[in-house]
Design a protein around this motif. Structure first.
Motif, PDB file in Angstrom:
ATOM      1  N   GLY A   1      13.609 -15.199  -5.003  1.00 51.37           N
ATOM      2  CA  GLY A   1      13.756 -14.105  -5.956  1.00 51.37           C
ATOM      3  C   GLY A   1      12.499 -13.300  -6.170  1.00 51.37           C
ATOM      4  N   THR A   2      11.618 -13.245  -5.173  1.00 52.95           N
ATOM      5  CA  THR A   2      10.356 -12.502  -5.306  1.00 52.95           C
ATOM      6  C   THR A   2      10.347 -11.234  -4.450  1.00 52.95           C
ATOM      7  OG1 THR A   2       9.426 -13.982  -3.607  1.00 52.95           O
ATOM      8  CG2 THR A   2       8.966 -14.516  -5.904  1.00 52.95           C
ATOM      9  N   GLY A   3      11.477 -10.868  -3.884  1.00 54.81           N
ATOM     10  CA  GLY A   3      11.514  -9.669  -3.060  1.00 54.81           C
ATOM     11  C   GLY A   3      11.197  -8.406  -3.830  1.00 54.81           C
ATOM     12  N   HIS A   4      11.430  -8.425  -5.164  1.00 53.95           N
ATOM     13  CA  HIS A   4      11.150  -7.234  -5.967  1.00 53.95           C
ATOM     14  C   HIS A   4       9.671  -6.898  -5.993  1.00 53.95           C
ATOM     15  CE1 HIS A   4       9.398  -9.368  -9.487  1.00 53.95           C
ATOM     16  NE2 HIS A   4      10.108 -10.375  -9.004  1.00 53.95           N
ATOM     17  N   LEU A   5       8.813  -7.883  -5.722  1.00 58.18           N
ATOM     18  CA  LEU A   5       7.381  -7.618  -5.741  1.00 58.18           C
ATOM     19  C   LEU A   5       6.961  -6.715  -4.587  1.00 58.18           C
ATOM     20  CD1 LEU A   5       6.078 -11.206  -6.585  1.00 58.18           C
ATOM     21  CD2 LEU A   5       6.258  -9.255  -8.126  1.00 58.18           C
ATOM     22  N   ILE A   6       7.723  -6.724  -3.493  1.00 56.17           N
ATOM     23  CA  ILE A   6       7.368  -5.911  -2.335  1.00 56.17           C
ATOM     24  C   ILE A   6       7.621  -4.441  -2.610  1.00 56.17           C
ATOM     25  CG2 ILE A   6       7.799  -5.542   0.119  1.00 56.17           C
ATOM     26  CD1 ILE A   6       6.450  -8.171  -0.527  1.00 56.17           C
ATOM     27  N   ALA A   7       8.708  -4.146  -3.315  1.00 57.09           N
ATOM     28  CA  ALA A   7       9.030  -2.746  -3.603  1.00 57.09           C
ATOM     29  C   ALA A   7       8.031  -2.185  -4.612  1.00 57.09           C
ATOM     30  CB  ALA A   7      10.448  -2.646  -4.163  1.00 57.09           C
ATOM     31  N   ILE A   8       7.508  -1.010  -4.305  1.00 54.20           N
ATOM     32  CA  ILE A   8       6.624  -0.329  -5.251  1.00 54.20           C
ATOM     33  C   ILE A   8       7.513   0.268  -6.326  1.00 54.20           C
ATOM     34  CG2 ILE A   8       4.910   1.496  -5.547  1.00 54.20           C
ATOM     35  CD1 ILE A   8       4.066   1.106  -2.691  1.00 54.20           C
ATOM     36  N   SER A   9       7.616  -0.433  -7.451  1.00 57.57           N
ATOM     37  CA  SER A   9       8.538  -0.026  -8.500  1.00 57.57           C
ATOM     38  C   SER A   9       7.843  -0.102  -9.853  1.00 57.57           C
ATOM     39  CB  SER A   9       9.790  -0.908  -8.466  1.00 57.57           C
ATOM     40  OG  SER A   9       9.439  -2.268  -8.567  1.00 57.57           O
ATOM     41  N   GLY A  10       8.622  -0.416 -10.889  1.00 54.36           N
ATOM     42  CA  GLY A  10       8.088  -0.342 -12.244  1.00 54.36           C
ATOM     43  C   GLY A  10       6.880  -1.218 -12.488  1.00 54.36           C
TER      44      GLY A  10
ATOM     45  N   ALA B   1      -0.609   6.976 -11.370  1.00 57.32           N
ATOM     46  CA  ALA B   1       0.745   6.493 -11.072  1.00 57.32           C
ATOM     47  C   ALA B   1       1.467   7.436 -10.118  1.00 57.32           C
ATOM     48  CB  ALA B   1       1.534   6.337 -12.367  1.00 57.32           C
ATOM     49  N   THR B   2       1.274   8.753 -10.304  1.00 56.27           N
ATOM     50  CA  THR B   2       1.899   9.719  -9.395  1.00 56.27           C
ATOM     51  C   THR B   2       1.353   9.567  -7.985  1.00 56.27           C
ATOM     52  OG1 THR B   2       2.163  11.262 -11.252  1.00 56.27           O
ATOM     53  CG2 THR B   2       2.355  12.169  -9.019  1.00 56.27           C
ATOM     54  N   GLY B   3       0.046   9.338  -7.880  1.00 52.91           N
ATOM     55  CA  GLY B   3      -0.541   9.123  -6.563  1.00 52.91           C
ATOM     56  C   GLY B   3       0.011   7.883  -5.879  1.00 52.91           C
ATOM     57  N   TYR B   4       0.174   6.801  -6.632  1.00 57.14           N
ATOM     58  CA  TYR B   4       0.719   5.571  -6.048  1.00 57.14           C
ATOM     59  C   TYR B   4       2.181   5.763  -5.661  1.00 57.14           C
ATOM     60  CZ  TYR B   4       1.103   0.509  -5.365  1.00 57.14           C
ATOM     61  OH  TYR B   4       1.275  -0.742  -4.828  1.00 57.14           O
ATOM     62  N   ALA B   5       2.938   6.496  -6.505  1.00 53.10           N
ATOM     63  CA  ALA B   5       4.328   6.791  -6.162  1.00 53.10           C
ATOM     64  C   ALA B   5       4.405   7.646  -4.899  1.00 53.10           C
ATOM     65  CB  ALA B   5       5.017   7.498  -7.326  1.00 53.10           C
ATOM     66  N   ALA B   6       3.446   8.567  -4.734  1.00 47.10           N
ATOM     67  CA  ALA B   6       3.417   9.387  -3.514  1.00 47.10           C
ATOM     68  C   ALA B   6       3.146   8.515  -2.293  1.00 47.10           C
ATOM     69  CB  ALA B   6       2.358  10.475  -3.640  1.00 47.10           C
ATOM     70  N   LEU B   7       2.246   7.517  -2.436  1.00 41.53           N
ATOM     71  CA  LEU B   7       1.993   6.603  -1.324  1.00 41.53           C
ATOM     72  C   LEU B   7       3.273   5.889  -0.904  1.00 41.53           C
ATOM     73  CD1 LEU B   7      -1.419   4.813  -2.016  1.00 41.53           C
ATOM     74  CD2 LEU B   7      -0.866   6.417  -0.185  1.00 41.53           C
ATOM     75  N   ALA B   8       4.149   5.630  -1.863  1.00 41.33           N
ATOM     76  CA  ALA B   8       5.427   4.961  -1.561  1.00 41.33           C
ATOM     77  C   ALA B   8       6.484   5.945  -1.089  1.00 41.33           C
ATOM     78  CB  ALA B   8       5.930   4.219  -2.788  1.00 41.33           C
ATOM     79  N   GLY B   9       6.098   7.211  -0.916  1.00 43.27           N
ATOM     80  CA  GLY B   9       7.061   8.208  -0.449  1.00 43.27           C
ATOM     81  C   GLY B   9       8.044   8.634  -1.519  1.00 43.27           C
ATOM     82  N   PHE B  10       7.682   8.434  -2.804  1.00 42.44           N
ATOM     83  CA  PHE B  10       8.564   8.765  -3.920  1.00 42.44           C
ATOM     84  C   PHE B  10       9.952   8.153  -3.715  1.00 42.44           C
ATOM     85  CE2 PHE B  10       5.476  12.290  -4.341  1.00 42.44           C
ATOM     86  CZ  PHE B  10       5.082  12.053  -5.651  1.00 42.44           C
ATOM     87  N   ALA B  11       9.964   6.879  -3.321  1.00 43.83           N
ATOM     88  CA  ALA B  11      11.228   6.160  -3.189  1.00 43.83           C
ATOM     89  C   ALA B  11      11.899   6.072  -4.554  1.00 43.83           C
ATOM     90  CB  ALA B  11      10.987   4.766  -2.628  1.00 43.83           C
TER      91      ALA B  11
ATOM     92  N   ALA C   1       0.814  -1.214   0.000  1.00 42.22           N
ATOM     93  CA  ALA C   1       0.000   0.000   0.000  1.00 42.22           C
ATOM     94  C   ALA C   1       0.846   1.262   0.000  1.00 42.22           C
ATOM     95  CB  ALA C   1      -0.946   0.002   1.206  1.00 42.22           C
ATOM     96  N   ASN C   2       1.900   1.309   0.831  1.00 44.45           N
ATOM     97  CA  ASN C   2       2.644   2.562   0.967  1.00 44.45           C
ATOM     98  C   ASN C   2       4.157   2.395   1.007  1.00 44.45           C
ATOM     99  OD1 ASN C   2       3.041   1.442   3.472  1.00 44.45           O
ATOM    100  ND2 ASN C   2       2.198   3.148   4.648  1.00 44.45           N
ATOM    101  N   GLY C   3       4.674   1.212   0.709  1.00 44.62           N
ATOM    102  CA  GLY C   3       6.113   1.013   0.669  1.00 44.62           C
ATOM    103  C   GLY C   3       6.775   0.864   2.016  1.00 44.62           C
ATOM    104  N   ASP C   4       6.013   0.859   3.108  1.00 43.45           N
ATOM    105  CA  ASP C   4       6.582   0.722   4.452  1.00 43.45           C
ATOM    106  C   ASP C   4       6.774  -0.763   4.757  1.00 43.45           C
ATOM    107  OD1 ASP C   4       7.334   0.943   7.072  1.00 43.45           O
ATOM    108  OD2 ASP C   4       5.352   1.488   7.840  1.00 43.45           O
ATOM    109  N   ASP C   5       7.987  -1.261   4.519  1.00 44.87           N
ATOM    110  CA  ASP C   5       8.264  -2.696   4.674  1.00 44.87           C
ATOM    111  C   ASP C   5       9.100  -3.019   5.898  1.00 44.87           C
ATOM    112  OD1 ASP C   5      10.708  -1.702   3.961  1.00 44.87           O
ATOM    113  OD2 ASP C   5      10.863  -2.779   2.066  1.00 44.87           O
TER     114      ASP C   5
END
Length: 588
Positions: free
Chosen positions: A251-260, A302-312, A232-236
């Motif tokens: 090798g599924t750790g990339h799914l946790i990061a809010i990325s591409g 997409a900008t809103g979702y990136a903001a939820l992730a704190g623009f990591a 939801a917000n990138g807080d892992d």
């Protein structure tokens, strides 16, 4: 956009992006920042680049990157904690800047310092520091102003071969000092975020923190609540270690990061929905076509979702590349995917030249490059079976393409990744993330009794998926661990990957397997018969000694164990032994 038309223009943009990357990397390798006097070469070099762009534009971008990186790095390095203030009690006032992360003994958080005093004298300290507290404190809310008595020190990490570069991490995060809160003078909350304003970043991170708390309250005791919060917000930070172990081995750790992948999923869903709804209205089809409305809607989502992730950093890269692609839709131009990747690379490095210090920078751009290499030029086949095969081929390609880079950066890579991702990506992308985002909307618009249902669906999907991931993680050969390959072996592996993933019909693709052999067969230097190598490792208050001969390895002292999550044997000794190619310890 005129420059993007034509093969020559596209080649120039790709070379310019690579030149800029080369300039940033050049600065990273220098022992000291170069002089900004080199800027005097920009004018004549710009004139040459205007006349012969294919030859001189990459050089112009390389020099520009050197100067820009030097300037930006100089600003960061200028914020130094004076040596005289190290270990001194300082009274600081400022704001909680990031979501506090729980630790075994307290919490860790980023603090924006507004003023500092040593005794009655004002002092100058870095504006952004990382603090830890080992005593119970009232709940720390992002944006609140506090007064603490702290002890600070300059960024410092263990200097050992193969180990994690903690100082580079702190530099990349702009954290110019670390420290802890002293308990002899009680901390004081001076004002809340609402009482004393705050920057947009403070308000955004406060919202993210509240979202974490609300998800936790909606799913009390749920094993996957921390993972749903991360989606939801990138807080892992609350994901338990045993879950991270499974994600790493599969090798599924990339799914946790809010990325591409996550940003692209949200943008794609909103694009299709907005285009369909706008077409149904029939309003403004000529003066405002549906694709343009859909592109703007997708970018906003997409900008809103990136903001939820704190623009990591991973979300920044994904958002920049998505914006470049959607810009082509808005302007009615089709742009080559490789050009979009080059523009994203340029934009990210201009925004943050220190991004090259993050492993995620290299992995995300490499993954996108591999996917484009595999799918560009291919024809889409109808039918679910053909698409499933294509999806599986992409997973195989990404695993093979990232293998050399993962071994070079982390000295390990998941062999089980293709199968694990083949099962996990559809579940996470089609069920978990959409259900999580619906739950997030519901938490702020619906009664909790209704809002919790999408979150429960996301949790149930993870519960069904997890046994498979655990079974794959238990496979003894799930993780390939070895010493980091030499740079020349990494280059050879890149050639091998390109050959193996070349389109069908390309002659002698199997030769790529030979180019991959140095990746596994080239071993680090080792003692010869009759030699003894002694290595002293920095493990804080003491030294760990590693004695190696041609056939044996002896280790004296593994370092301290600070907590169940961190000990120096795992953080220092094991990475060194792996990097040195010492497969086993004979005497400890």
């Amino acid at each position: 956009m005129a420059l993007l038309s034509g093969q020559a223009g596209r080649l120039v943009i790709r070379l310019a992006a690579l030149g800029f990357l080369g300039g940033v990397l050049l600065v990273q390798q220098l022992p000291a920042l170069p002089s900004l006097a080199w800027a005097g070469l920009l004018v004549p070099l710009a004139g040459l680049a205007w006349r012969r762009p294919r030859l001189f534009l990459p050089l112009l971008f390389l020099l520009t990157a050197v100067l820009w990186s030097t300037f930006r790095a100089g600003l960061v390095l200028a914020e130094q904690l004076p040596l005289a203030l190290e270990g001194q009690d300082l009274r600081v006032e400022g704001r909680i800047a990031g979501i506090p992360a729980p630790t075994e003994r307290g919490v860790r958080f980023v603090f924006d310092i507004e003023s500092a005093r040593s005794g009655d004298n004002p002092v100058t300290v870095p504006r952004r520091v990382q603090l830890s507290t080992y005593d119970p404190l009232p709940a720390l809310a992002v944006g609140d102003r506090w007064q603490f008595t702290v002890r600070l020190k300059r960024p410092r990490g263990f200097q050992n071969p193969g180990g994690f570069d903690y100082e580079a991490y702190l530099l990349q995060q702009r954290l110019r000092a670390t420290g802890y809160v002293r308990d002899h003078e009680p901390p004081q909350r001076l004002a809340t975020l609402g009482e004393a304003g705050g920057s947009p970043a403070h308000h955004l991170n406060r919202f993210r923190q509240q979202l974490s708390l609300r998800i936790g309250a909606a799913l009390p005791g749920h094993a996957f609540a921390p993972m749903i919060t991360a989606f939801a917000n990138g807080d892992d930070d609350s994901i338990p270690d045993h879950h991270w172990e499974v994600l790493t081995r599969t090798g599924t750790g990339h799914l946790i990061a809010i990325s591409g992948m996550n940003i692209g999923l949200v943008a794609g869903l909103v694009f299709m929905l907005a285009r369909w709804l706008w077409s149904l209205t029939g309003v403004g089809v000529l003066w405002l076509p549906a694709p343009r409305v859909a592109a703007v809607s997708a970018l906003l989502a997409a900008t809103g979702y990136a903001a939820l992730a704190g623009f990591a950093i991973p979300t920044q890269r994904a958002l920049v590349m998505l914006a470049a692609g959607l810009l082509g839709v808005l302007l009615g131009r089709r742009t080559a995917p490789s050009v979009l990747l080059a523009l994203a690379l340029l934009a990210v490095l201009v925004f943050d030249p220190l991004a090259v210090l993050a492993p995620g920078f290299w992995l995300s751009f490499a993954a996108v490059a591999v996917i484009l290499y595999v799918v560009t030029g291919g024809r889409s086949s109808p039918g679910w079976r053909a698409r499933a095969l294509a999806f599986g081929r992409v997973q195989w390609a990404v695993t093979l393409g990232l293998l050399p880079l993962l071994l070079f950066i982390f000295q390990q890579a998941s062999v089980a990744s293709p199968l694990a991702n083949l099962a996990a990506i559809p579940v996470v992308e089609l069920v978990v993330i959409p259900a999580t985002l619906l739950g997030v909307l519901g938490l702020f618009t619906l009664p909790d009794v209704l809002a919790v249902w999408p979150l429960l669906i996301a949790g149930t999907a993870l519960e069904w998926l997890w046994p498979l991931l655990e079974a794959l993680a238990r496979w003894p050969a799930a993780l390939w661990v070895q010493a980091a390959p030499a740079p020349w072996a990494l280059v050879a592996a890149g050639v091998g990957v390109a050959l193996l993933l070349a389109p069908r019909g390309y002659p002698a693709r199997w030769v790529g397997g030979i180019w991959l052999l140095p990746l596994a067969l080239a071993q680090p230097a080792a003692p010869s018969a009759g030699e003894v190598w002694l290595t002293l490792l920095d493990v804080g208050q003491g030294l760990s000694a590693v004695v190696r001969t041609a056939g044996h390895t002896l280790v004296f002292d593994t370092g301290a164990r600070f907590s169940a999550r961190f000990d120096l044997g795992r953080a220092v000794l094991v990475p060194y032994l792996r990097q040195a190619g010492a497969g086993r310890v004979d005497v400890l």
